[in-house]
Design a protein around this motif. Sequence first.
Motif, PDB file in Angstrom:
ATOM      1  N   GLN A  24       0.819  -1.211   0.000  1.00 32.05           N
ATOM      2  CA  GLN A  24       0.000   0.000   0.000  1.00 32.05           C
ATOM      3  C   GLN A  24       0.857   1.267   0.000  1.00 32.05           C
ATOM      4  O   GLN A  24       0.495   2.263  -0.623  1.00 32.05           O
ATOM      5  CB  GLN A  24      -0.945   0.001   1.209  1.00 32.05           C
ATOM      6  N   ARG A  25       1.992   1.229   0.694  1.00 32.02           N
ATOM      7  CA  ARG A  25       2.890   2.391   0.701  1.00 32.02           C
ATOM      8  C   ARG A  25       3.411   2.660  -0.704  1.00 32.02           C
ATOM      9  O   ARG A  25       3.416   3.795  -1.178  1.00 32.02           O
ATOM     10  CB  ARG A  25       4.053   2.150   1.660  1.00 32.02           C
ATOM     11  N   LYS A  26       3.828   1.605  -1.394  1.00 35.75           N
ATOM     12  CA  LYS A  26       4.338   1.762  -2.761  1.00 35.75           C
ATOM     13  C   LYS A  26       3.240   2.242  -3.705  1.00 35.75           C
ATOM     14  O   LYS A  26       3.483   3.095  -4.568  1.00 35.75           O
ATOM     15  CB  LYS A  26       4.932   0.448  -3.255  1.00 35.75           C
ATOM     16  N   LEU A  27       2.040   1.716  -3.535  1.00 32.56           N
ATOM     17  CA  LEU A  27       0.920   2.134  -4.368  1.00 32.56           C
ATOM     18  C   LEU A  27       0.575   3.602  -4.127  1.00 32.56           C
ATOM     19  O   LEU A  27       0.353   4.364  -5.076  1.00 32.56           O
ATOM     20  CB  LEU A  27      -0.299   1.248  -4.093  1.00 32.56           C
ATOM     21  N   ALA A  28       0.543   4.013  -2.865  1.00 34.55           N
ATOM     22  CA  ALA A  28       0.254   5.414  -2.543  1.00 34.55           C
ATOM     23  C   ALA A  28       1.335   6.325  -3.111  1.00 34.55           C
ATOM     24  O   ALA A  28       1.041   7.431  -3.590  1.00 34.55           O
ATOM     25  CB  ALA A  28       0.125   5.600  -1.033  1.00 34.55           C
ATOM     26  N   HIS A  29       2.590   5.871  -3.091  1.00 35.63           N
ATOM     27  CA  HIS A  29       3.676   6.664  -3.660  1.00 35.63           C
ATOM     28  C   HIS A  29       3.482   6.849  -5.169  1.00 35.63           C
ATOM     29  O   HIS A  29       3.608   7.961  -5.689  1.00 35.63           O
ATOM     30  CB  HIS A  29       5.019   5.982  -3.376  1.00 35.63           C
ATOM     31  N   ARG A  30       3.153   5.752  -5.860  1.00 39.41           N
ATOM     32  CA  ARG A  30       2.921   5.854  -7.314  1.00 39.41           C
ATOM     33  C   ARG A  30       1.729   6.758  -7.619  1.00 39.41           C
ATOM     34  O   ARG A  30       1.764   7.535  -8.577  1.00 39.41           O
ATOM     35  CB  ARG A  30       2.705   4.467  -7.907  1.00 39.41           C
ATOM     36  N   ARG A  31       0.684   6.643  -6.829  1.00 38.92           N
ATOM     37  CA  ARG A  31      -0.493   7.498  -7.052  1.00 38.92           C
ATOM     38  C   ARG A  31      -0.173   8.961  -6.800  1.00 38.92           C
ATOM     39  O   ARG A  31      -0.632   9.834  -7.547  1.00 38.92           O
ATOM     40  CB  ARG A  31      -1.637   7.048  -6.148  1.00 38.92           C
ATOM     41  N   ALA A  32       0.589   9.247  -5.763  1.00 39.90           N
ATOM     42  CA  ALA A  32       0.970  10.636  -5.491  1.00 39.90           C
ATOM     43  C   ALA A  32       1.774  11.204  -6.653  1.00 39.90           C
ATOM     44  O   ALA A  32       1.552  12.353  -7.069  1.00 39.90           O
ATOM     45  CB  ALA A  32       1.765  10.726  -4.184  1.00 39.90           C
ATOM     46  N   GLU A  33       2.692  10.408  -7.188  1.00 36.88           N
ATOM     47  CA  GLU A  33       3.465  10.858  -8.351  1.00 36.88           C
ATOM     48  C   GLU A  33       2.565  11.088  -9.559  1.00 36.88           C
ATOM     49  O   GLU A  33       2.724  12.068 -10.286  1.00 36.88           O
ATOM     50  CB  GLU A  33       4.541   9.835  -8.699  1.00 36.88           C
ATOM     51  N   PHE A  34       1.608  10.182  -9.777  1.00 36.41           N
ATOM     52  CA  PHE A  34       0.692  10.333 -10.911  1.00 36.41           C
ATOM     53  C   PHE A  34      -0.101  11.627 -10.795  1.00 36.41           C
ATOM     54  O   PHE A  34      -0.209  12.386 -11.766  1.00 36.41           O
ATOM     55  CB  PHE A  34      -0.270   9.142 -11.003  1.00 36.41           C
ATOM     56  N   TRP A  35      -0.665  11.889  -9.609  1.00 38.37           N
ATOM     57  CA  TRP A  35      -1.490  13.083  -9.460  1.00 38.37           C
ATOM     58  C   TRP A  35      -0.661  14.362  -9.534  1.00 38.37           C
ATOM     59  O   TRP A  35      -1.157  15.398  -9.994  1.00 38.37           O
ATOM     60  CB  TRP A  35      -2.314  13.012  -8.181  1.00 38.37           C
ATOM     61  N   ALA A  36       0.590  14.306  -9.115  1.00 40.61           N
ATOM     62  CA  ALA A  36       1.461  15.478  -9.270  1.00 40.61           C
ATOM     63  C   ALA A  36       1.694  15.763 -10.750  1.00 40.61           C
ATOM     64  O   ALA A  36       1.630  16.923 -11.198  1.00 40.61           O
ATOM     65  CB  ALA A  36       2.793  15.239  -8.549  1.00 40.61           C
ATOM     66  N   LYS A  37       1.932  14.705 -11.521  1.00 41.07           N
ATOM     67  CA  LYS A  37       2.143  14.881 -12.964  1.00 41.07           C
ATOM     68  C   LYS A  37       0.862  15.341 -13.655  1.00 41.07           C
ATOM     69  O   LYS A  37       0.912  16.183 -14.563  1.00 41.07           O
ATOM     70  CB  LYS A  37       2.643  13.578 -13.585  1.00 41.07           C
ATOM     71  N   ALA A  38      -0.281  14.800 -13.241  1.00 41.45           N
ATOM     72  CA  ALA A  38      -1.550  15.217 -13.837  1.00 41.45           C
ATOM     73  C   ALA A  38      -1.831  16.685 -13.537  1.00 41.45           C
ATOM     74  O   ALA A  38      -2.334  17.421 -14.402  1.00 41.45           O
ATOM     75  CB  ALA A  38      -2.694  14.340 -13.316  1.00 41.45           C
ATOM     76  N   ASP A  39      -1.487  17.126 -12.326  1.00 41.60           N
ATOM     77  CA  ASP A  39      -1.686  18.529 -11.951  1.00 41.60           C
ATOM     78  C   ASP A  39      -0.848  19.443 -12.839  1.00 41.60           C
ATOM     79  O   ASP A  39      -1.326  20.466 -13.331  1.00 41.60           O
ATOM     80  CB  ASP A  39      -1.313  18.712 -10.480  1.00 41.60           C
ATOM     81  N   ILE A  40       0.387  19.043 -13.076  1.00 43.14           N
ATOM     82  CA  ILE A  40       1.267  19.835 -13.950  1.00 43.14           C
ATOM     83  C   ILE A  40       0.773  19.779 -15.393  1.00 43.14           C
ATOM     84  O   ILE A  40       0.749  20.795 -16.100  1.00 43.14           O
ATOM     85  CB  ILE A  40       2.723  19.339 -13.841  1.00 43.14           C
ATOM     86  N   ALA A  41       0.361  18.594 -15.831  1.00 42.41           N
ATOM     87  CA  ALA A  41      -0.075  18.424 -17.225  1.00 42.41           C
ATOM     88  C   ALA A  41      -1.321  19.244 -17.533  1.00 42.41           C
ATOM     89  O   ALA A  41      -1.524  19.652 -18.682  1.00 42.41           O
ATOM     90  CB  ALA A  41      -0.339  16.951 -17.519  1.00 42.41           C
ATOM     91  N   LEU A  42      -2.156  19.479 -16.552  1.00 40.93           N
ATOM     92  CA  LEU A  42      -3.353  20.284 -16.779  1.00 40.93           C
ATOM     93  C   LEU A  42      -3.135  21.754 -16.436  1.00 40.93           C
ATOM     94  O   LEU A  42      -3.630  22.638 -17.133  1.00 40.93           O
ATOM     95  CB  LEU A  42      -4.521  19.738 -15.957  1.00 40.93           C
ATOM     96  N   GLY A  43      -2.388  22.024 -15.379  1.00 35.00           N
ATOM     97  CA  GLY A  43      -2.207  23.403 -14.923  1.00 35.00           C
ATOM     98  C   GLY A  43      -1.274  24.228 -15.788  1.00 35.00           C
ATOM     99  O   GLY A  43      -1.556  25.401 -16.077  1.00 35.00           O
ATOM    100  N   PHE A  44      -0.169  23.645 -16.214  1.00 36.71           N
ATOM    101  CA  PHE A  44       0.789  24.403 -17.016  1.00 36.71           C
ATOM    102  C   PHE A  44       0.206  24.845 -18.355  1.00 36.71           C
ATOM    103  O   PHE A  44       0.313  26.031 -18.708  1.00 36.71           O
ATOM    104  CB  PHE A  44       2.085  23.602 -17.212  1.00 36.71           C
ATOM    105  N   PRO A  45      -0.426  23.958 -19.132  1.00 40.75           N
ATOM    106  CA  PRO A  45      -1.022  24.434 -20.387  1.00 40.75           C
ATOM    107  C   PRO A  45      -2.121  25.472 -20.159  1.00 40.75           C
ATOM    108  O   PRO A  45      -2.258  26.405 -20.955  1.00 40.75           O
ATOM    109  CB  PRO A  45      -1.603  23.170 -21.025  1.00 40.75           C
ATOM    110  N   ALA A  46      -2.872  25.332 -19.076  1.00 42.71           N
ATOM    111  CA  ALA A  46      -3.921  26.319 -18.796  1.00 42.71           C
ATOM    112  C   ALA A  46      -3.312  27.694 -18.586  1.00 42.71           C
ATOM    113  O   ALA A  46      -3.783  28.693 -19.149  1.00 42.71           O
ATOM    114  CB  ALA A  46      -4.723  25.898 -17.568  1.00 42.71           C
ATOM    115  N   ALA A  47      -2.251  27.760 -17.787  1.00 38.52           N
ATOM    116  CA  ALA A  47      -1.599  29.050 -17.545  1.00 38.52           C
ATOM    117  C   ALA A  47      -0.955  29.597 -18.812  1.00 38.52           C
ATOM    118  O   ALA A  47      -1.061  30.797 -19.109  1.00 38.52           O
ATOM    119  CB  ALA A  47      -0.552  28.884 -16.446  1.00 38.52           C
ATOM    120  N   LEU A  48      -0.296  28.739 -19.553  1.00 39.12           N
ATOM    121  CA  LEU A  48       0.380  29.164 -20.781  1.00 39.12           C
ATOM    122  C   LEU A  48      -0.628  29.670 -21.811  1.00 39.12           C
ATOM    123  O   LEU A  48      -0.431  30.732 -22.425  1.00 39.12           O
ATOM    124  CB  LEU A  48       1.193  28.002 -21.353  1.00 39.12           C
TER     125      LEU A  48
END
Length: 155
Positions: free
Chosen positions: A34-58
Amino acid sequence: MVNSTDGVTHLSPGGLRHRLRDEIGRMRDEATRQRKLAHRRAEFWAKADIALGFPAALLAGTAGAAGLASADVRVPAALAALASAGFAAGAGFLHCDTRRRANKRARHAWASVEARAMLALAQEHVPYENLDDLLERRQAALASYDGEDPQPGSS
């Protein structure tokens, strides 16, 4: 195992200790997964936040600059603004940052369960209270996905 005359099966003290260690080992393995899964999910959501937020700002900045630059580029500027709004709405709808924080909290909670289980298994004699503590920590780890961020000053 000891069978009594009343048909009830009783475990010997050695059998109880063995089952206790087995259960703590299973909890340690679950916590590791579960720790490893939560780590992967946290990384995924960080990347998704950047993937959506950066183009919106740009796109928002580009649309604003283009709209002010010339009357001829109003239509492309409006399309860029619509695309920017779509990215921003997607980011808002998915709550990427909230999910990232929840998975980071869960990762820390599962790491706590894992560490306590490893400490318990390192002992020669495992007290039964260790299992109670691990079960409470497991419940806290499961609840950490939905919980709020801790407030400043609280433990």
